[in-house]
Design an enzyme around this catalytic site. Structure first.
Site, PDB file in Angstrom:
ATOM      1  CG  ASN A   7      -8.834 127.000 192.201  1.00  0.00           C
ATOM      2  OD1 ASN A   7      -8.061 127.463 193.053  1.00  0.00           O
ATOM      3  ND2 ASN A   7      -8.501 126.009 191.413  1.00  0.00           N
ATOM      4  CE  LYS A  14      -7.266 127.620 186.718  1.00  0.00           C
ATOM      5  NZ  LYS A  14      -6.658 126.386 187.104  1.00  0.00           N
ATOM      6  NE  ARG A  90      -7.153 123.606 194.625  1.00  0.00           N
ATOM      7  CZ  ARG A  90      -5.999 123.826 194.030  1.00  0.00           C
ATOM      8  NH1 ARG A  90      -5.839 124.907 193.282  1.00  0.00           N
ATOM      9  NH2 ARG A  90      -5.020 122.991 194.160  1.00  0.00           N
ATOM     10  CG  HIS A 179      -3.566 116.742 192.416  1.00  0.00           C
ATOM     11  ND1 HIS A 179      -2.351 116.199 192.076  1.00  0.00           N
ATOM     12  CD2 HIS A 179      -3.607 117.955 191.827  1.00  0.00           C
ATOM     13  CE1 HIS A 179      -1.680 117.052 191.321  1.00  0.00           C
ATOM     14  NE2 HIS A 179      -2.416 118.134 191.153  1.00  0.00           N
ATOM     15  NE  ARG A 240       4.603 121.730 191.428  1.00  0.00           N
ATOM     16  CZ  ARG A 240       3.328 121.402 191.583  1.00  0.00           C
ATOM     17  NH1 ARG A 240       3.002 120.307 192.245  1.00  0.00           N
ATOM     18  NH2 ARG A 240       2.385 122.156 191.092  1.00  0.00           N
ATOM     19  CG  ASP A 282       2.324 121.543 176.855  1.00  0.00           C
ATOM     20  OD1 ASP A 282       1.432 122.321 177.193  1.00  0.00           O
ATOM     21  OD2 ASP A 282       2.123 120.535 176.140  1.00  0.00           O
ATOM     22  CD  GLU A 383      -8.927 119.134 190.482  1.00  0.00           C
ATOM     23  OE1 GLU A 383      -8.542 119.410 189.324  1.00  0.00           O
ATOM     24  OE2 GLU A 383      -8.199 119.223 191.475  1.00  0.00           O
TER      25      GLU A 383
HETATM   26  P1  ADP Z   1      -2.918 121.445 185.619  1.00  0.00           P
HETATM   27  O1  ADP Z   1      -2.118 120.613 186.576  1.00  0.00           O
HETATM   28  O2  ADP Z   1      -2.333 122.790 185.352  1.00  0.00           O
HETATM   29  O3  ADP Z   1      -4.412 121.435 185.883  1.00  0.00           O
HETATM   30  P2  ADP Z   1      -3.632 119.845 183.298  1.00  0.00           P
HETATM   31  O4  ADP Z   1      -4.349 118.780 184.014  1.00  0.00           O
HETATM   32  O5  ADP Z   1      -4.408 120.763 182.421  1.00  0.00           O
HETATM   33  O6  ADP Z   1      -2.701 120.684 184.238  1.00  0.00           O
HETATM   34  O7  ADP Z   1      -2.509 119.122 182.398  1.00  0.00           O
HETATM   35  C1  ADP Z   1      -1.590 119.830 181.630  1.00  0.00           C
HETATM   36  C2  ADP Z   1      -0.700 118.815 180.903  1.00  0.00           C
HETATM   37  O8  ADP Z   1      -1.529 118.015 180.048  1.00  0.00           O
HETATM   38  C3  ADP Z   1       0.358 119.452 180.019  1.00  0.00           C
HETATM   39  O9  ADP Z   1       1.593 118.747 180.156  1.00  0.00           O
HETATM   40  C4  ADP Z   1      -0.197 119.211 178.632  1.00  0.00           C
HETATM   41  O10 ADP Z   1       0.809 119.108 177.669  1.00  0.00           O
HETATM   42  C5  ADP Z   1      -0.891 117.883 178.798  1.00  0.00           C
HETATM   43  N1  ADP Z   1      -1.816 117.663 177.697  1.00  0.00           N
HETATM   44  C6  ADP Z   1      -2.944 118.331 177.392  1.00  0.00           C
HETATM   45  N2  ADP Z   1      -3.477 117.876 176.220  1.00  0.00           N
HETATM   46  C7  ADP Z   1      -2.653 116.888 175.775  1.00  0.00           C
HETATM   47  C8  ADP Z   1      -2.634 116.015 174.636  1.00  0.00           C
HETATM   48  N3  ADP Z   1      -3.573 116.080 173.720  1.00  0.00           N
HETATM   49  N4  ADP Z   1      -1.621 115.123 174.544  1.00  0.00           N
HETATM   50  C9  ADP Z   1      -0.653 115.073 175.473  1.00  0.00           C
HETATM   51  N5  ADP Z   1      -0.608 115.851 176.567  1.00  0.00           N
HETATM   52  C10 ADP Z   1      -1.583 116.755 176.722  1.00  0.00           C
END
Ligand code: ADP
Length: 398
Positions: A7, A14, A90, A179, A240, A282, A383
């Site tokens: 990716n 990655k 990807r 996605h 976003r 986050d 994925e």
């Molecule tokens: P990406 O789109 O970069 O692949 P991810 O699917 O890894 O992102 O999702 C990242 C989001 O998931 C962040 O907002 C993170 O805070 C949230 N997240 C990860 N672990 C937890 C958790 N234990 N509780 C709540 N949110 C979480």
């Protein structure tokens, strides 16, 4: 068969090496800061992560370092590159040209290049990864797996915008959705896991991560999704904005003295949960701040849950019903409070959540009660595995 899944982003990459027979990850990691100083993260299954600072002026050095790590005498997952049977890449945007994954050939690359305009940051980086792998592993078959392909089954009423039709005809302005690899993987798995009839099923997939999108899937085919021409549309995301009144663009541009690039930067990087809360993009930080009484953080979480519930409701109407709702990705898989709040909006569908099941983590799990009228599940997305499966299917001509 060993499949190397790549990716490739503009400054990062990655990778995972997967044994497709056992579907086990043999090794995985990433290259960061390509073009700057360069850092390689490598982890062989069962061993600790190795982090190496190594110059990678271009993607070529980065991929060479990955191949060296995979075949390293001490910690390599394979003895030589002969053990890489195929590479799966990807690719973000396949436009209307790609409705499924495809074997990489010179002609196929030309067609991908025609889509570059639609994803100027991503597609060229994906293509660099393909070119470098062709050079470093000549003769190894490669497959492109597109983020957009799964959504190509949407009907015109779902993908057309209310704009002059010539913009679609001349400039390909339409909803594409992203996605797709995750929506395809999770919707298939939901049907299988929940024992639904794959030819008579209505599933809504909520992929909630840093980037978030929801899709409506009837009999395994996508009929609508929230992301659009670009991944900016739809839900409020980490940074976003998701959907806004388009007239805000001009209004704010004047107030803030911004040009188009400036406004796009705000909508992509300074909005969403980050912009609303002023705390973080986050979810974990936001919920901690909201628990501590931060009202902006509370509002950001509320906006997200409310929007998810509204899109789900819209898709239930679009499909005239729903059999199952699946939550996936970082927030969808881990955040039981978001799931609970979203489902509490959906009581009118006869949805009820089992709090104990909702608290489980890291596995496919049904979180609705036995008498819930719609099944609700958490299905971790994968994925890389989806890319590996498609690669094997195409390389072995299945
Ligand atoms: P990406 O789109 O970069 O692949 P991810 O699917 O890894 O992102 O999702 C990242 C989001 O998931 C962040 O907002 C993170 O805070 C949230 N997240 C990860 N672990 C937890 C958790 N234990 N509780 C709540 N949110 C979480």
């Amino acid at each position: 068969m060993n499949v190397l899944v790549i990716n490739c982003g503009s400054s990062s990459l990655k990778y995972q090496l997967i044994d497709s027979d056992s579907e086990q990850v043999l090794a995985k990691g990433l290259c960061e800061r390509i073009g700057l100083d360069g850092r390689l993260v490598y982890q062989k299954s069962g061993l600790d992560k190795e982090v190496t600072e190594a110059p990678m002026p271009t993607h070529k050095e980065a991929i060479q370092l990955v191949l060296d790590a995979l075949t390293n005498k001490e910690s390599g997952a394979i003895a030589s590159l002969d053990e890489v049977d195929a590479v799966g890449h990807r690719i973000v945007h396949g436009g209307e040209q790609f409705t499924a994954s495809a074997l990489i050939t010179e002609e196929m690359i030309k067609t991908v290049e025609e889509c570059n305009e639609l994803a100027p940051l991503h597609n060229p980086a994906n293509l660099i990864g393909i070119r470098v792998c062709t050079e470093l592993m000549p003769g190894v078959p490669q497959v492109g797996v597109f983020d957009t392909a799964f959504h190509q089954t949407m009907p015109a009423k779902a993908y057309l915008y209310g704009l002059p039709i010539d913009y679609y005809k001349n400039y390909k302005v339409r909803r594409y959705g992203f996605h797709g690899t995750s929506h395809s993987f999770v919707s298939k798995r939901a049907v299988e896991f929940l024992g639904l009839d794959k030819d008579n099923s209505k599933v809504i997939v909520c992929h909630l991560g840093n980037g978030s999108s929801i899709s409506a899937v009837v009999n395994g085919k996508c009929v609508d999704t929230t992301m659009g021409l670009t991944p900016l549309e739809g839900l409020v995301m980490g940074t976003r904005s998701g959907n806004i009144d388009p007239a805000i663009v001009e209004y704010v541009a004047k107030k803030e003295n911004l040009d188009i690039a400036g406004i796009m930067n705000v909508l992509n990087k300074k909005s969403g949960l980050q912009g609303l809360s002023g705390v973080s993009s986050d979810m974990r930080d936001l919920e901690a701040a909201a628990d501590g009484g931060n009202e902006n953080a509370r509002n950001a979480v509320d906006v997200l849950c409310y929007q998810i519930a509204k899109f789900v409701g819209g898709y239930v109407a679009a499909m005239n019903g729903v059999d199952a709702i699946a939550f996936t990705a970082g927030i969808g898989e881990n955040d039981l409070r978001v799931r609970k709040t979203v489902c509490s909006y959906l009581g009118y569908l006869g949805i009820a959540i089992d709090d104990e099941a909702n608290a489980r983590r890291g596995e496919d799990v049904v979180i609705s009660t036995a008498d819930s009228k719609v099944k609700v599940a958490v299905i971790p997305t994968n994925e890389e595995l989806a890319i590996c499966r498609d690669t094997v299917a195409i390389v072995s001509g299945k």
